[in-house]
Design a protein around this motif. Sequence first.
Motif, PDB file in Angstrom:
ATOM      1  N   LEU A 140       1.071 -16.530 -30.846  1.00  0.00           N
ATOM      2  CA  LEU A 140       1.862 -15.368 -30.447  1.00  0.00           C
ATOM      3  C   LEU A 140       2.458 -15.641 -29.070  1.00  0.00           C
ATOM      4  O   LEU A 140       1.751 -16.050 -28.163  1.00  0.00           O
ATOM      5  CB  LEU A 140       0.966 -14.128 -30.385  1.00  0.00           C
ATOM      6  N   GLY A 141       3.755 -15.436 -28.931  1.00  0.00           N
ATOM      7  CA  GLY A 141       4.388 -15.692 -27.641  1.00  0.00           C
ATOM      8  C   GLY A 141       4.927 -14.420 -27.026  1.00  0.00           C
ATOM      9  O   GLY A 141       4.982 -13.377 -27.687  1.00  0.00           O
ATOM     10  N   PRO A 142       5.327 -14.493 -25.755  1.00  0.00           N
ATOM     11  CA  PRO A 142       5.830 -13.289 -25.087  1.00  0.00           C
ATOM     12  C   PRO A 142       7.188 -12.827 -25.609  1.00  0.00           C
ATOM     13  O   PRO A 142       7.628 -11.737 -25.260  1.00  0.00           O
ATOM     14  CB  PRO A 142       5.910 -13.696 -23.614  1.00  0.00           C
ATOM     15  N   SER A 143       7.860 -13.641 -26.447  1.00  0.00           N
ATOM     16  CA  SER A 143       9.142 -13.168 -26.976  1.00  0.00           C
ATOM     17  C   SER A 143       9.100 -12.963 -28.489  1.00  0.00           C
ATOM     18  O   SER A 143      10.122 -12.838 -29.137  1.00  0.00           O
ATOM     19  CB  SER A 143      10.267 -14.123 -26.573  1.00  0.00           C
ATOM     20  N   GLU A 202       3.521  -5.939 -30.646  1.00  0.00           N
ATOM     21  CA  GLU A 202       2.827  -5.189 -29.595  1.00  0.00           C
ATOM     22  C   GLU A 202       1.453  -4.682 -30.043  1.00  0.00           C
ATOM     23  O   GLU A 202       0.582  -4.460 -29.206  1.00  0.00           O
ATOM     24  CB  GLU A 202       3.693  -4.038 -29.077  1.00  0.00           C
ATOM     25  N   ARG A 260      -0.615  -7.621 -29.337  1.00  0.00           N
ATOM     26  CA  ARG A 260      -0.690  -7.813 -27.876  1.00  0.00           C
ATOM     27  C   ARG A 260      -1.637  -6.814 -27.225  1.00  0.00           C
ATOM     28  O   ARG A 260      -2.313  -7.128 -26.249  1.00  0.00           O
ATOM     29  CB  ARG A 260       0.704  -7.669 -27.252  1.00  0.00           C
ATOM     30  N   ARG A 267       6.624  -9.399 -17.476  1.00  0.00           N
ATOM     31  CA  ARG A 267       6.698  -8.007 -17.014  1.00  0.00           C
ATOM     32  C   ARG A 267       6.162  -7.125 -18.130  1.00  0.00           C
ATOM     33  O   ARG A 267       6.548  -7.277 -19.296  1.00  0.00           O
ATOM     34  CB  ARG A 267       8.148  -7.634 -16.667  1.00  0.00           C
ATOM     35  N   ILE A 271       5.705 -15.783 -15.922  1.00  0.00           N
ATOM     36  CA  ILE A 271       5.639 -14.428 -15.354  1.00  0.00           C
ATOM     37  C   ILE A 271       6.076 -13.435 -16.413  1.00  0.00           C
ATOM     38  O   ILE A 271       7.191 -13.507 -16.920  1.00  0.00           O
ATOM     39  CB  ILE A 271       6.550 -14.284 -14.119  1.00  0.00           C
ATOM     40  N   VAL A 307       8.943 -19.521 -16.151  1.00  0.00           N
ATOM     41  CA  VAL A 307       9.593 -18.762 -17.197  1.00  0.00           C
ATOM     42  C   VAL A 307       9.276 -17.285 -17.002  1.00  0.00           C
ATOM     43  O   VAL A 307       8.112 -16.912 -16.848  1.00  0.00           O
ATOM     44  CB  VAL A 307       9.138 -19.210 -18.602  1.00  0.00           C
ATOM     45  N   HIS A 308      10.326 -16.473 -16.999  1.00  0.00           N
ATOM     46  CA  HIS A 308      10.145 -15.018 -16.882  1.00  0.00           C
ATOM     47  C   HIS A 308      10.323 -14.373 -18.243  1.00  0.00           C
ATOM     48  O   HIS A 308      11.270 -14.691 -18.956  1.00  0.00           O
ATOM     49  CB  HIS A 308      11.203 -14.429 -15.936  1.00  0.00           C
ATOM     50  N   TYR A 309       9.437 -13.472 -18.600  1.00  0.00           N
ATOM     51  CA  TYR A 309       9.568 -12.725 -19.847  1.00  0.00           C
ATOM     52  C   TYR A 309       9.548 -11.233 -19.538  1.00  0.00           C
ATOM     53  O   TYR A 309       8.581 -10.746 -18.948  1.00  0.00           O
ATOM     54  CB  TYR A 309       8.422 -13.055 -20.799  1.00  0.00           C
ATOM     55  N   HIS A 310      10.591 -10.558 -19.953  1.00  0.00           N
ATOM     56  CA  HIS A 310      10.637  -9.119 -19.740  1.00  0.00           C
ATOM     57  C   HIS A 310      10.180  -8.436 -21.019  1.00  0.00           C
ATOM     58  O   HIS A 310      10.991  -8.092 -21.871  1.00  0.00           O
ATOM     59  CB  HIS A 310      12.038  -8.677 -19.324  1.00  0.00           C
ATOM     60  N   MET A 311       8.890  -8.294 -21.166  1.00  0.00           N
ATOM     61  CA  MET A 311       8.360  -7.741 -22.415  1.00  0.00           C
ATOM     62  C   MET A 311       8.795  -6.291 -22.579  1.00  0.00           C
ATOM     63  O   MET A 311       8.814  -5.783 -23.693  1.00  0.00           O
ATOM     64  CB  MET A 311       6.853  -7.909 -22.461  1.00  0.00           C
ATOM     65  N   ASN A 312       9.155  -5.656 -21.476  1.00  0.00           N
ATOM     66  CA  ASN A 312       9.674  -4.287 -21.569  1.00  0.00           C
ATOM     67  C   ASN A 312      11.026  -4.245 -22.282  1.00  0.00           C
ATOM     68  O   ASN A 312      11.444  -3.203 -22.769  1.00  0.00           O
ATOM     69  CB  ASN A 312       9.783  -3.657 -20.177  1.00  0.00           C
TER      70      ASN A 312
END
Lengths: 310, 310
Positions: B143-146, B264, B267, A103, A101, B13-18
């Motif tokens: 490329l990953g969310p973190s 980003e 992304r 955000r 998930i 898994v939670h990703y806070h891309m903000n």
Amino acid sequence: EKPNAKRVPPPVVHYHMNNLTSTSDPVANRETILILTPLARFYQEYWDNLLRLSYPHELITLAFIIPKNREGNAATTALQEQITKTQKSGPEKNRFASIIIERQDFDPPLSSQSETERHKMENQKARRAAMSRARNSLLFTTLGPSTSWVLWLDSDIIESPPTLIQDLAAHDKPIIVPNCFQKYIDPKTKQPAERPYDFNSWQDSDHARKLGEGMGADDILLEGYAQMATYRTLMAYLAEDNGDPKQEVPLDGVGGTALLVKAEVHRDGAMFPPFPFYHLIETEGFAKMARRLGWSATGLPNYKVYHYNE
Amino acid sequence: EKPNAKRVPPPVVHYHMNNLTSTSDPVANRETILILTPLARFYQEYWDNLLRLSYPHELITLAFIIPKNREGNAATTALQEQITKTQKSGPEKNRFASIIIERQDFDPPLSSQSETERHKMENQKARRAAMSRARNSLLFTTLGPSTSWVLWLDSDIIESPPTLIQDLAAHDKPIIVPNCFQKYIDPKTKQPAERPYDFNSWQDSDHARKLGEGMGADDILLEGYAQMATYRTLMAYLAEDNGDPKQEVPLDGVGGTALLVKAEVHRDGAMFPPFPFYHLIETEGFAKMARRLGWSATGLPNYKVYHYNE
Ligand SMILES: Nc1nc2c(ncn2[C@@H]2O[C@H](COP(=O)(O)OP(=O)(O)O)[C@@H](O)[C@H]2O)c(=O)[nH]1
Ligand SMILES: Nc1nc2c(ncn2[C@@H]2O[C@H](COP(=O)(O)OP(=O)(O)O)[C@@H](O)[C@H]2O)c(=O)[nH]1
Ligand SMILES: [Mn+2]
Ligand SMILES: [Mn+2]
């Protein structure tokens, strides 16, 4: 949050992408699929439909991107609740291989998300550019070197055949899209009926091409608006009563409500242009970009999935 | 091979891309970086230079894409040997967070890879289209969310300041590129000297824009060929003796031998077009695509990295 931050014995992982397949029999070949859903609102019917998919769930990874606003927070909570139920206490065969998930790190351009507001022509460019960014973020950060297929599935697709993945994959096409309809109650007859919902799957016309040539570089062609007649052939209107669900038509533009893509198409670079690309954006621009990369799109006019009716 | 194939308790898994940052002080902010290298030949000097990078190695993930041919097999073996040394028996501070090696699923277009052959004008389009596909494959699957940053680094960059990442990041630019030179022995003086190597970092000219307008849709503009004078301002020639390494110039095209990009930007959808995009492909097309997404590129004419000399 930062998996790299904790020091663990560092692995080397080898991926032989030359051995990765995406075939017409993905179950037999144990091909992994990534289901990608940009999600602004959560519908229980979407989740229930997902659970009914008969593709082996242990080959399915789910990934969501959700806006960072109030509506998105509510959707995250509702989604997380269903995930916990399915993954922790539900039957083991229902559980998915993994779930991600995300955000979103930018705001949606419109405050109101009503169907009427969303579909206003003057809102389309900003809205679909933002949708493109959300889709690209999700795609770039979740596609892995061992993913065979990507299924784009909107969060308001509430009904599909349980064999959706197998049925679409059986055609062995780089990009394939079912016909997206909407069920409603006919106000005249008071009887259940259905109507086309997604007008983004089409075959191009000379007229639309000429319209594009006469436009400014940053203008976009839109489908489904009387003000801008394109004379394209819309898959929405090619559906026939008792038509063969296996019937294929070539497409130049595709919608993204439900859309199966071989992972190599994305790996090659096919993404969702947030800027006008041959006067097209988002999923329609994706089809054009894939075409530039040598991949073509196919539609199934008589194979239907259903969109929520607000 | 197929991480999804083995049944394990499925995580969410939670990703806070903000909350993900890419700042001018990435070390203090513990920002993760992905170093991406398309690799056809392995150079020991490249690996040694990589090891000397003073950015905390536990924040660095390395990923390679290597062609599936004889040369690629040899490069994989050589690379794997150095990885084992560094990650298993070398000092702990040298070890990288993780390492991914991908084998390409398509063939390189040229059989010979000599510098002369590579740089022939008629070979450029096919070669750079294949390079674009390799870069996109690598990018989309790693490329990953973190991930906060992506450093593109060619396998024949054999010398850079150890503070390369910190120095480039300090400028806090979405896309930033050092000047890529090559050391050689001057045949006249027999003394060590250096010369520009990479001509893909440039500021556009009216002349080049007009050349583009007069071209067919599928033609590309190439830099560094006398047959096709573009009159662009090449960063290669903006370097000055004892010039300020922090001096910035705006760029319209960038080279990819060493190239730092905020995650980003990728992304959002910025990739390496394998097809002519405004008559540009690969890294030059990437800069143009990023521009269409609202991101601009910066060059550092006096900050140098060095390319291997065959
Ligand atoms: N992440 C994200 N998802 C969105 C946003 N807006 C809509 N969505 C989702 O994207 C998909 C398509 O949007 P929707 O509003 O249904 O489009 P329409 O049916 O074509 O009018 C649905 O799954 C939505 O839940 C957004 O701003 N961010
Ligand atoms: N994966 C992959 N990498 C390649 C291929 N050709 C070259 N490379 C790598 O891509 C980078 C740029 O290629 P190179 O031949 O050095 O380009 P040049 O210096 O611009 O002539 C280098 O790191 C090469 O090792 C290829 O076909 N596949
Ligand atoms: Mn919808
Ligand atoms: Mn090189």
